[in-house]
Scaffold this active site. Structure first.
Site, mmCIF file in Angstrom:
data_model
loop_
_atom_site.group_PDB
_atom_site.id
_atom_site.type_symbol
_atom_site.label_atom_id
_atom_site.label_comp_id
_atom_site.label_asym_id
_atom_site.label_seq_id
_atom_site.Cartn_x
_atom_site.Cartn_y
_atom_site.Cartn_z
ATOM 1 N N GLU A 150 -5.200 -33.139 48.775
ATOM 2 C CA GLU A 150 -5.025 -31.863 48.091
ATOM 3 C C GLU A 150 -5.567 -31.902 46.668
ATOM 4 O O GLU A 150 -5.867 -32.960 46.123
ATOM 5 C CB GLU A 150 -3.534 -31.495 48.069
ATOM 6 C CG GLU A 150 -2.970 -31.272 49.449
ATOM 7 C CD GLU A 150 -1.500 -30.946 49.456
ATOM 8 O OE1 GLU A 150 -1.027 -30.496 50.510
ATOM 9 O OE2 GLU A 150 -0.811 -31.126 48.426
ATOM 10 N N ASN A 176 -5.168 -35.803 54.789
ATOM 11 C CA ASN A 176 -5.426 -34.644 53.943
ATOM 12 C C ASN A 176 -5.338 -35.046 52.472
ATOM 13 O O ASN A 176 -4.566 -35.913 52.085
ATOM 14 C CB ASN A 176 -4.528 -33.459 54.282
ATOM 15 C CG ASN A 176 -3.055 -33.762 54.370
ATOM 16 O OD1 ASN A 176 -2.637 -34.839 54.767
ATOM 17 N ND2 ASN A 176 -2.238 -32.788 54.005
ATOM 18 N N GLU A 233 -8.482 -33.751 59.521
ATOM 19 C CA GLU A 233 -9.481 -33.678 60.588
ATOM 20 C C GLU A 233 -10.894 -33.689 60.017
ATOM 21 O O GLU A 233 -11.778 -34.400 60.501
ATOM 22 C CB GLU A 233 -9.282 -32.395 61.415
ATOM 23 C CG GLU A 233 -7.939 -32.306 62.097
ATOM 24 C CD GLU A 233 -6.858 -31.595 61.287
ATOM 25 O OE1 GLU A 233 -6.007 -30.938 61.903
ATOM 26 O OE2 GLU A 233 -6.860 -31.691 60.036
#
Length: 136
Positions: free
Chosen positions: A45, A43, A56
């Site tokens: 951010e 991930n 994902e």
């Protein structure tokens, strides 16, 4: 051939590369294609939260960018009490590219694993076929 354990380990390793200064919640994902290639994602951010991207989707988008369209299996790992569930946005993207019987392994750092199919993860998902024009 990549095994379930290989996928889970790849997801754990890529998790360490996550850019998570706001949530402090690193997630890793590993996606195996039917051609045998593995694509990973973590991930990433952003201070403008909506433009962040989950592990994902990063793995799926990397595979797509490399010309892959046939997927075999995915693993997702995070430091959670239960095996980590993908968010709703990820589930929708996954349903766009994964067949309903594709296997997805959800795990945590305690090696608890829940294995589900795409259909179990997002039943009755919105599909490309739903975009056809209604018959008059």
């Amino acid at each position: 051939m990549t095994t379930k354990d290989d996928l889970l380990e790849a997801a754990k390793l890529i998790r360490n590369r996550a850019y998570v200064p706001y949530s402090a919640f690193p997630v890793g994902a590993a996606l195996r294609t039917k051609s045998g290639n593995t694509y990973t994602g973590c991930n990433i951010e952003n201070a403008a939260y909506p433009v962040s991207c989950c592990a994902e989707r990063v793995a799926i988008f990397q595979a797509i960018a490399n010309g892959e369209r046939d997927f075999a299996e995915m693993a997702v790992v995070a430091d959670t009490d239960r095996p980590v569930p993908p968010c709703g946005s990820c589930r929708q993207v996954m349903s766009e590219f994964f067949k309903t019987d594709m296997i997805i392994h959800l795990s945590n750092l305690k090696d608890d694993i829940k294995t589900v199919t795409m259909e179990e993860l997002l039943p009755f998902s919105f599909q490309p076929s739903d975009l056809t024009e209604p018959k008059a």
